[in-house]
Design an enzyme around this catalytic site. Structure first.
Site, mmCIF file in Angstrom:
data_model
loop_
_atom_site.group_PDB
_atom_site.id
_atom_site.type_symbol
_atom_site.label_atom_id
_atom_site.label_comp_id
_atom_site.label_asym_id
_atom_site.label_seq_id
_atom_site.Cartn_x
_atom_site.Cartn_y
_atom_site.Cartn_z
ATOM 1 N N GLY A 11 -8.921 -14.314 6.203
ATOM 2 C CA GLY A 11 -9.273 -12.855 5.795
ATOM 3 C C GLY A 11 -9.631 -12.985 4.123
ATOM 4 N N ARG A 25 -21.797 -20.465 -11.602
ATOM 5 C CA ARG A 25 -21.545 -20.738 -13.066
ATOM 6 C C ARG A 25 -21.480 -21.577 -13.503
ATOM 7 N NH1 ARG A 25 -23.242 -14.726 -14.600
ATOM 8 N NH2 ARG A 25 -24.896 -14.401 -13.381
ATOM 9 N N ASP A 59 -24.283 -9.327 -10.774
ATOM 10 C CA ASP A 59 -23.917 -8.046 -9.765
ATOM 11 C C ASP A 59 -23.113 -8.703 -9.036
ATOM 12 O OD1 ASP A 59 -25.790 -6.893 -12.223
ATOM 13 O OD2 ASP A 59 -26.902 -7.232 -10.446
ATOM 14 N N ARG A 72 -13.035 -17.291 10.757
ATOM 15 C CA ARG A 72 -11.506 -18.299 10.780
ATOM 16 C C ARG A 72 -12.922 -19.243 11.466
ATOM 17 N NH1 ARG A 72 -8.968 -13.185 10.521
ATOM 18 N NH2 ARG A 72 -7.197 -13.182 8.844
ATOM 19 N N CYS A 73 -12.236 -20.431 11.733
ATOM 20 C CA CYS A 73 -13.256 -21.291 12.443
ATOM 21 C C CYS A 73 -12.546 -22.244 13.375
ATOM 22 C CB CYS A 73 -14.470 -21.569 11.517
ATOM 23 S SG CYS A 73 -15.189 -23.515 12.276
ATOM 24 N N ASP A 103 -4.099 -20.522 3.031
ATOM 25 C CA ASP A 103 -3.587 -21.644 3.303
ATOM 26 C C ASP A 103 -3.828 -22.456 4.534
ATOM 27 O OD1 ASP A 103 -1.928 -19.926 5.149
ATOM 28 O OD2 ASP A 103 -0.157 -20.894 5.145
ATOM 29 N N THR A 126 -6.477 -14.268 -1.257
ATOM 30 C CA THR A 126 -5.605 -13.175 0.078
ATOM 31 C C THR A 126 -5.228 -12.916 -0.431
ATOM 32 O OG1 THR A 126 -4.289 -12.802 1.589
ATOM 33 C CG2 THR A 126 -4.072 -15.237 0.485
ATOM 34 N N ASP A 128 -2.725 -11.131 0.051
ATOM 35 C CA ASP A 128 -0.776 -11.029 0.416
ATOM 36 C C ASP A 128 0.018 -12.196 -0.063
ATOM 37 O OD1 ASP A 128 -1.596 -10.258 3.074
ATOM 38 O OD2 ASP A 128 -1.272 -12.034 4.227
ATOM 39 N N ASP A 130 1.312 -14.478 -0.427
ATOM 40 C CA ASP A 130 2.217 -15.583 -0.530
ATOM 41 C C ASP A 130 2.479 -16.685 -0.074
ATOM 42 O OD1 ASP A 130 0.247 -15.254 1.359
ATOM 43 O OD2 ASP A 130 0.959 -14.977 3.288
ATOM 44 N N ARG A 172 1.468 -9.680 7.217
ATOM 45 C CA ARG A 172 2.076 -10.312 8.688
ATOM 46 C C ARG A 172 3.501 -10.967 7.863
ATOM 47 N NH1 ARG A 172 -2.946 -12.814 11.754
ATOM 48 N NH2 ARG A 172 -3.571 -10.473 11.599
ATOM 49 N N GLU A 188 11.375 5.899 -1.604
ATOM 50 C CA GLU A 188 12.936 5.827 -1.625
ATOM 51 C C GLU A 188 13.335 4.759 -0.451
ATOM 52 O OE1 GLU A 188 10.762 8.628 -2.261
ATOM 53 O OE2 GLU A 188 11.737 9.517 -2.577
ATOM 54 N N ARG A 212 21.366 14.673 -1.998
ATOM 55 C CA ARG A 212 21.530 14.538 -3.329
ATOM 56 C C ARG A 212 20.247 15.442 -4.478
ATOM 57 N NH1 ARG A 212 21.543 9.178 -1.667
ATOM 58 N NH2 ARG A 212 19.482 8.852 -3.527
ATOM 59 N N GLU A 223 3.476 -4.399 7.568
ATOM 60 C CA GLU A 223 3.131 -4.533 8.496
ATOM 61 C C GLU A 223 4.206 -5.322 10.070
ATOM 62 O OE1 GLU A 223 -1.146 -7.509 8.155
ATOM 63 O OE2 GLU A 223 -0.506 -6.290 9.805
ATOM 64 N N ARG A 247 5.518 12.231 9.210
ATOM 65 C CA ARG A 247 3.852 11.640 9.865
ATOM 66 C C ARG A 247 3.982 10.432 9.186
ATOM 67 N NH1 ARG A 247 4.535 15.501 11.435
ATOM 68 N NH2 ARG A 247 2.984 17.504 11.646
HETATM 69 O O1 F6P Z 1 -5.593 -10.658 4.589
HETATM 70 C C1 F6P Z 1 -3.980 -11.416 4.978
HETATM 71 C C2 F6P Z 1 -4.226 -10.122 6.049
HETATM 72 O O2 F6P Z 1 -4.152 -8.631 5.426
HETATM 73 C C3 F6P Z 1 -2.861 -9.650 6.881
HETATM 74 O O3 F6P Z 1 -2.018 -9.054 5.637
HETATM 75 C C4 F6P Z 1 -3.180 -9.532 7.679
HETATM 76 O O4 F6P Z 1 -1.936 -9.294 8.703
HETATM 77 C C5 F6P Z 1 -4.164 -10.001 8.200
HETATM 78 O O5 F6P Z 1 -4.653 -10.641 6.717
HETATM 79 C C6 F6P Z 1 -4.790 -9.415 9.745
HETATM 80 O O6 F6P Z 1 -6.470 -9.392 9.231
HETATM 81 P P1 F6P Z 1 -7.347 -9.645 9.522
HETATM 82 O O7 F6P Z 1 -7.651 -7.992 10.473
HETATM 83 O O8 F6P Z 1 -9.120 -10.214 9.789
HETATM 84 O O9 F6P Z 1 -6.889 -10.719 10.992
#
Ligand code: F6P
Length: 323
Positions: A11, A25, A59, A72-73, A103, A126, A128, A130, A172, A188, A212, A223, A247
């Site tokens: 990603g 560079r 640039d 992703r391969c 990772d 990334t 995330d 993480d 994720r 909240e 309150r 997500e 909403r």
């Molecule tokens: O880059 C990480 C991430 O944003 C995750 O939080 C998310 O679940 C995932 O990539 C979604 O990536 P894609 O839509 O490219 O599979």
């Protein structure tokens, strides 16, 4: 070492271009020839490899996405795919590569190094945040600010209509963006994958807030929360409570794009310099990270074995401040 390569994989994240620029560079600075490998390991297998120079990365420090493209391969999970990749590197005389990604990308780099002796240094890219072995990943700060900005805007309309808003942010497996954007946006409630979610408890908390004097509320949902996506949590809440006018907004891939923040540009620049100089010193199978403001090198496996999780004390900060 005379020739190195650079690729972005998995990603994308804002700041990857700044990292590519830094690698190219720094290589030039040290008299190396630098090659850009397109579409991650896919381009490596296919030999989609071109020489880059300092002017080919002009640039781009301010641009989101990645000029090298990303992918992703699947074939690279297999030894045969990696052998093809190693053969392409051999053809171009490339002895070491810098892999910018998460990772999953490092697992490929680790195997490439183990099976074919290719020098590999990872840069954590990334949103995330993480990845073990580094306090921050390239792109996280930008994504966090994008999420915070969205929450600020939603707060305006939530307040105007006295509504509850469920805002879904990315993550994720990680609640990092949710937790920090929730605190920064004054949410909240914040729901993260690292903590079990009790929908009845959430309703109770929203009710207590009303008592309150709170007229509107923002609930940030990562997500990957165990109670589901924001739409699922909202449905559970609206079905059994008085908050029927709630909403839902999913910020989604907006968090992956955009111009990187100063923090991400500086981080990417520092990491890029560090990675190339590490390769030159004969380091391999490692990842550049930041620890207490210092650049460090950690074994690639730390990225997935010691995944970074947000400090649980942050949850308490969020709770105290939503009183
Ligand atoms: O880059 C990480 C991430 O944003 C995750 O939080 C998310 O679940 C995932 O990539 C979604 O990536 P894609 O839509 O490219 O599979």
């Amino acid at each position: 070492m005379k020739r190195i390569g650079v690729l972005t994989s998995g990603g994308d994240s804002p700041g990857m271009n700044a990292a590519i620029r830094a690698v190219v560079r720094t290589g030039t600075y040290h008299g190396l020839e630098v090659f850009g490998i397109k579409r991650g390991y896919q381009g490596l297998i296919e030999g989609d490899i071109d020489v880059m120079g300092p002017r080919s990365v002009s640039d781009i420090i301010n641009r989101g996405g990645t000029i090298l493209h990303s992918a992703r391969c699947k074939p690279f999970y297999e030894p045969a795919g990696r052998a093809q990749g190693a053969a392409q590197l051999g053809k171009h005389g490339i002895e070491g590569i810098v892999v910018i990604g998460g990772d999953g990308s490092y697992r490929g780099a680790q195997a490439l190094h183990a099976e074919h002796g290719v020098g590999c240094i990872g840069l954590p890219g990334t949103i995330d945040n993480d990845i073990g072995g580094t306090e921050y990943t390239i792109g996280f700060d930008t994504a966090l600010n994008t999420a915070m900005d969205a929450i600020d805007r939603l707060r305006d309309t939530a307040a105007a209509h006295d509504r509850v808003f469920f805002v879904e942010v990315m993550g994720r497996h990680s609640g990092y963006i949710a937790m920090l954007s929730g605190i920064a946006g004054g949410a909240e409630e914040i729901l993260v994958p690292e903590e079990p979610t009790d929908v009845n408890g959430l309703i109770e908390a929203l009710r207590n807030g009303r008592q309150r004097g709170k007229k509107s509320a923002i609930v940030v949902v990562a997500e990957g929360d165990d109670a589901g996506h924001a739409i699922d949590v909202a449905q559970k809440v609206t079905e059994v409570s008085e908050f029927t006018d709630a909403r839902v907004t999913v910020i989604g891939h907006l968090q992956r794009g955009g111009s990187p923040t100063a923090f991400d540009r500086v981080l990417a620049s520092r990491m890029g310099v560090h990675a190339v100089e590490a390769l030159l010193q004969g380091e391999t199978g490692k990842m550049a990270g930041i620890d207490n403001q210092n650049m460090v090198l950690r074994p690639l496996a730390e990225a997935w074995e010691c995944r970074t999780q947000f400090d649980p004390r942050l949850l308490r900060v969020a709770r105290v401040l939503s009183v």
